[in-house]
Design an enzyme around this catalytic site. Structure first.
Site, PDB file in Angstrom:
ATOM      1  N   TYR A 150      45.423  45.607  29.936  1.00  0.00           N
ATOM      2  CA  TYR A 150      45.863  44.601  31.064  1.00  0.00           C
ATOM      3  C   TYR A 150      46.861  43.875  30.391  1.00  0.00           C
ATOM      4  CZ  TYR A 150      41.499  45.563  33.206  1.00  0.00           C
ATOM      5  OH  TYR A 150      40.154  46.205  33.841  1.00  0.00           O
ATOM      6  N   HIS A 174      37.098  51.608  27.293  1.00  0.00           N
ATOM      7  CA  HIS A 174      37.634  51.372  28.599  1.00  0.00           C
ATOM      8  C   HIS A 174      37.641  52.659  29.465  1.00  0.00           C
ATOM      9  CE1 HIS A 174      40.779  48.782  31.386  1.00  0.00           C
ATOM     10  NE2 HIS A 174      39.985  49.652  32.014  1.00  0.00           N
ATOM     11  N   GLN A 193      30.613  50.592  33.371  1.00  0.00           N
ATOM     12  CA  GLN A 193      31.379  49.960  34.520  1.00  0.00           C
ATOM     13  C   GLN A 193      32.165  50.955  35.210  1.00  0.00           C
ATOM     14  OE1 GLN A 193      35.273  47.118  34.653  1.00  0.00           O
ATOM     15  NE2 GLN A 193      33.818  46.040  33.678  1.00  0.00           N
ATOM     16  N   THR A 243      37.766  40.101  41.822  1.00  0.00           N
ATOM     17  CA  THR A 243      38.795  39.216  41.518  1.00  0.00           C
ATOM     18  C   THR A 243      39.264  38.691  42.802  1.00  0.00           C
ATOM     19  OG1 THR A 243      40.670  38.776  40.107  1.00  0.00           O
ATOM     20  CG2 THR A 243      40.899  40.724  41.573  1.00  0.00           C
ATOM     21  N   LYS A 264      42.224  33.426  45.494  1.00  0.00           N
ATOM     22  CA  LYS A 264      41.992  32.468  46.588  1.00  0.00           C
ATOM     23  C   LYS A 264      40.763  31.497  45.956  1.00  0.00           C
ATOM     24  CE  LYS A 264      43.983  34.831  50.322  1.00  0.00           C
ATOM     25  NZ  LYS A 264      44.180  36.118  49.782  1.00  0.00           N
ATOM     26  N   ARG A 274      37.841  32.170  48.453  1.00  0.00           N
ATOM     27  CA  ARG A 274      37.367  33.393  48.205  1.00  0.00           C
ATOM     28  C   ARG A 274      36.334  33.499  47.097  1.00  0.00           C
ATOM     29  NH1 ARG A 274      40.820  38.054  50.166  1.00  0.00           N
ATOM     30  NH2 ARG A 274      39.776  37.713  52.227  1.00  0.00           N
TER      31      ARG A 274
HETATM   32  N1  LIG Z   1      37.206  49.316  34.111  1.00  0.00           N
HETATM   33  C1  LIG Z   1      38.147  49.834  34.831  1.00  0.00           C
HETATM   34  O1  LIG Z   1      38.759  51.027  34.786  1.00  0.00           O
HETATM   35  C2  LIG Z   1      38.580  48.892  36.108  1.00  0.00           C
HETATM   36  C3  LIG Z   1      39.370  49.535  37.102  1.00  0.00           C
HETATM   37  C4  LIG Z   1      39.731  48.418  38.158  1.00  0.00           C
HETATM   38  C5  LIG Z   1      39.341  47.246  37.948  1.00  0.00           C
HETATM   39  N2  LIG Z   1      38.706  46.748  36.931  1.00  0.00           N
HETATM   40  C6  LIG Z   1      38.111  45.485  36.971  1.00  0.00           C
HETATM   41  O2  LIG Z   1      37.574  44.982  38.161  1.00  0.00           O
HETATM   42  C7  LIG Z   1      38.439  43.859  38.341  1.00  0.00           C
HETATM   43  C8  LIG Z   1      38.349  43.650  40.165  1.00  0.00           C
HETATM   44  O3  LIG Z   1      38.946  44.855  40.548  1.00  0.00           O
HETATM   45  P1  LIG Z   1      39.227  44.958  42.073  1.00  0.00           P
HETATM   46  O4  LIG Z   1      40.438  44.543  42.377  1.00  0.00           O
HETATM   47  O5  LIG Z   1      39.232  46.461  42.299  1.00  0.00           O
HETATM   48  O6  LIG Z   1      38.048  44.246  42.932  1.00  0.00           O
HETATM   49  P2  LIG Z   1      37.607  44.304  44.479  1.00  0.00           P
HETATM   50  O7  LIG Z   1      36.452  43.331  44.396  1.00  0.00           O
HETATM   51  O8  LIG Z   1      37.175  45.624  44.972  1.00  0.00           O
HETATM   52  O9  LIG Z   1      38.904  43.567  45.224  1.00  0.00           O
HETATM   53  C9  LIG Z   1      39.271  42.354  44.849  1.00  0.00           C
HETATM   54  C10 LIG Z   1      40.476  42.115  45.830  1.00  0.00           C
HETATM   55  O10 LIG Z   1      39.953  42.102  47.215  1.00  0.00           O
HETATM   56  C11 LIG Z   1      40.817  41.272  47.754  1.00  0.00           C
HETATM   57  N3  LIG Z   1      39.873  40.848  48.853  1.00  0.00           N
HETATM   58  C12 LIG Z   1      38.665  40.320  48.861  1.00  0.00           C
HETATM   59  N4  LIG Z   1      38.069  40.297  49.936  1.00  0.00           N
HETATM   60  C13 LIG Z   1      38.879  40.809  50.920  1.00  0.00           C
HETATM   61  C14 LIG Z   1      38.848  40.982  52.348  1.00  0.00           C
HETATM   62  N5  LIG Z   1      38.062  40.592  53.167  1.00  0.00           N
HETATM   63  N6  LIG Z   1      40.122  41.717  53.041  1.00  0.00           N
HETATM   64  C15 LIG Z   1      41.156  42.053  52.050  1.00  0.00           C
HETATM   65  N7  LIG Z   1      41.218  41.753  50.901  1.00  0.00           N
HETATM   66  C16 LIG Z   1      39.997  41.335  50.099  1.00  0.00           C
HETATM   67  C17 LIG Z   1      41.122  40.359  46.786  1.00  0.00           C
HETATM   68  O11 LIG Z   1      42.162  39.564  47.092  1.00  0.00           O
HETATM   69  P3  LIG Z   1      42.571  38.202  47.435  1.00  0.00           P
HETATM   70  O12 LIG Z   1      43.393  37.595  46.131  1.00  0.00           O
HETATM   71  O13 LIG Z   1      43.617  37.961  48.652  1.00  0.00           O
HETATM   72  O14 LIG Z   1      41.371  37.470  47.445  1.00  0.00           O
HETATM   73  C18 LIG Z   1      41.142  40.855  45.538  1.00  0.00           C
HETATM   74  O15 LIG Z   1      42.534  41.056  45.151  1.00  0.00           O
HETATM   75  C19 LIG Z   1      39.719  43.713  37.979  1.00  0.00           C
HETATM   76  O16 LIG Z   1      40.347  42.605  37.755  1.00  0.00           O
HETATM   77  C20 LIG Z   1      39.355  44.382  36.370  1.00  0.00           C
HETATM   78  O17 LIG Z   1      38.609  43.256  35.791  1.00  0.00           O
HETATM   79  C21 LIG Z   1      38.315  47.516  35.854  1.00  0.00           C
END
Ligand SMILES: NC(=O)c1ccc[n+]([C@@H]2O[C@H](COP(=O)([O-])OP(=O)(O)OC[C@H]3O[C@@H](n4cnc5c(N)ncnc54)[C@H](OP(=O)(O)O)[C@@H]3O)[C@@H](O)[C@H]2O)c1
Length: 288
Positions: A51, A108, A161, A242, A245, A248
């Site tokens: 990251y 990872h 994960q 993540t 806001k 949220r």
């Molecule tokens: N191990 C891996 O390969 C891997 C891959 C991907 C991610 N990750 C980890 O997982 C974490 C979270 O990943 P993710 O972003 O995929 O999580 P997620 O829980 O699927 O999505 C979080 C995002 O959803 C948005 N959101 C939440 N509720 C919403 C709604 N009702 N309508 C529209 N958008 C909404 C949020 O935006 P707002 O800012 O507007 O609230 C936020 O950016 C990453 O930061 C990372 O640490 C790991």
């Protein structure tokens, strides 16, 4: 606010929900976001070498004023530089995060270490034995990857994960069977994908129907995101999410106070999600 924990197979406990510094924060300064997350109640923070922001993850932790023992910190091993080992790579991460140890260190991507998974896992065990991490685990490991490292493991992974939401839940079943066998906690990323990455899919009306039922039962607002995170929590999944806001962030943590989904509601999400196979991070997984 207390955050419930999940038991790991090595005896440690992990807060069931984590705030991540990938996706929206990938390659960006994470200090303010981490500060916002901790100030609003998050204790589990999910970082990674790839990251490119472990230093600002550490800055956010320092700025929060929380003591090390109040936090649970995860980071992940990226591609190894020539001459480096999982242990030496973690030593670099610890300097950046400005801590003496992490709570959880994950490989990872199995895809980063083709043909080397066994020695990588032995290197992860060395990092744990040296006290640099309390627990070790993996990420994006398909069944064959898990079977490969289990041939040499003296310590099984505590966590895997993976992308986990209703549109991949059916495809994940072979993984989940191995997780059960070795008591590996399943951790989800991209759990909220059906709400935005996959908006317009067959789950939309089902989530709305369950959201409205929970809101009526509770007597205060329940969001669509809480429905999906509750579904994951009731399946014993560690949620990594993540947000930019504060509102949220508080909503995510409030998921614990939302009434439980019934067995029928959980089954309805499972079967409806199973009608559409959709992986939003296909590059992290072997070809299907
Ligand atoms: N191990 C891996 O390969 C891997 C891959 C991907 C991610 N990750 C980890 O997982 C974490 C979270 O990943 P993710 O972003 O995929 O999580 P997620 O829980 O699927 O999505 C979080 C995002 O959803 C948005 N959101 C939440 N509720 C919403 C709604 N009702 N309508 C529209 N958008 C909404 C949020 O935006 P707002 O800012 O507007 O609230 C936020 O950016 C990453 O930061 C990372 O640490 C790991």
């Amino acid at each position: 606010m207390t955050i419930s924990t999940l038991s790991l197979n090595d005896g440690h406990q992990v807060p069931w929900i984590a705030f991540g510094t990938g996706t929206a924060l990938f390659g960006k300064d994470a200090e303010d976001a981490i500060r916002l997350a901790i100030d609003n109640g998050f204790t589990h923070l999910d970082g990674a070498q790839v990251y490119g922001n472990e230093d600002t993850l550490g800055d956010g932790i320092v700025a929060s004023g929380k003591s090390r023992s109040q936090l649970f910190i995860t980071t992940k091993l990226g591609k190894l530089q020539p001459g480096a080992t999982p242990k030496s790579a973690l030593q670099e991460s610890l300097k950046k995060i400005k801590v003496d140890y992490v709570d959880l260190y994950l490989v990872h991507q199995a895809n980063n270490h083709v043909g080397q998974l066994k020695e990588i896992w032995k290197g992860m065990e060395e990092a744990q034995k040296a006290g640099l991490t309390k627990s070790i685990g993996v990420s994006n490991f398909a069944p064959d990857h898990l079977k490969t490292i289990m041939e040499v493991a003296s310590i099984p992974p505590a966590v895997n994960q993976v992308e986990a939401h209703p549109y991949v839940w059916k495809a994940l079943q072979p993984n989940l069977a191995i997780h059960d066998q070795y008591k590996i906690v399943t951790s989800s990323y991209a759990g909220l994908s059906p709400l935005f990455r996959g908006k317009g899919g067959p789950l939309d009306p089902v989530i709305e129907q369950i959201r409205a039922r929970l809101e009526k039962t509770r007597g205060t607002p329940v969001s669509d995101g809480q429905v999906l995170n509750k579904w994951l929590q009731q399946k014993g999944v560690l949620v990594v999410t993540t947000s930019s806001k504060a509102e949220r962030i508080r909503e995510y943590l409030d998921t614990e106070n939302v009434p439980e989904l019934t067995a029928e509601e959980i089954a309805l999400i499972d079967t409806t999600g199973g009608k559409l196979h959709k992986r939003f991070f296909p590059g992290n997984w072997p070809p299907e």
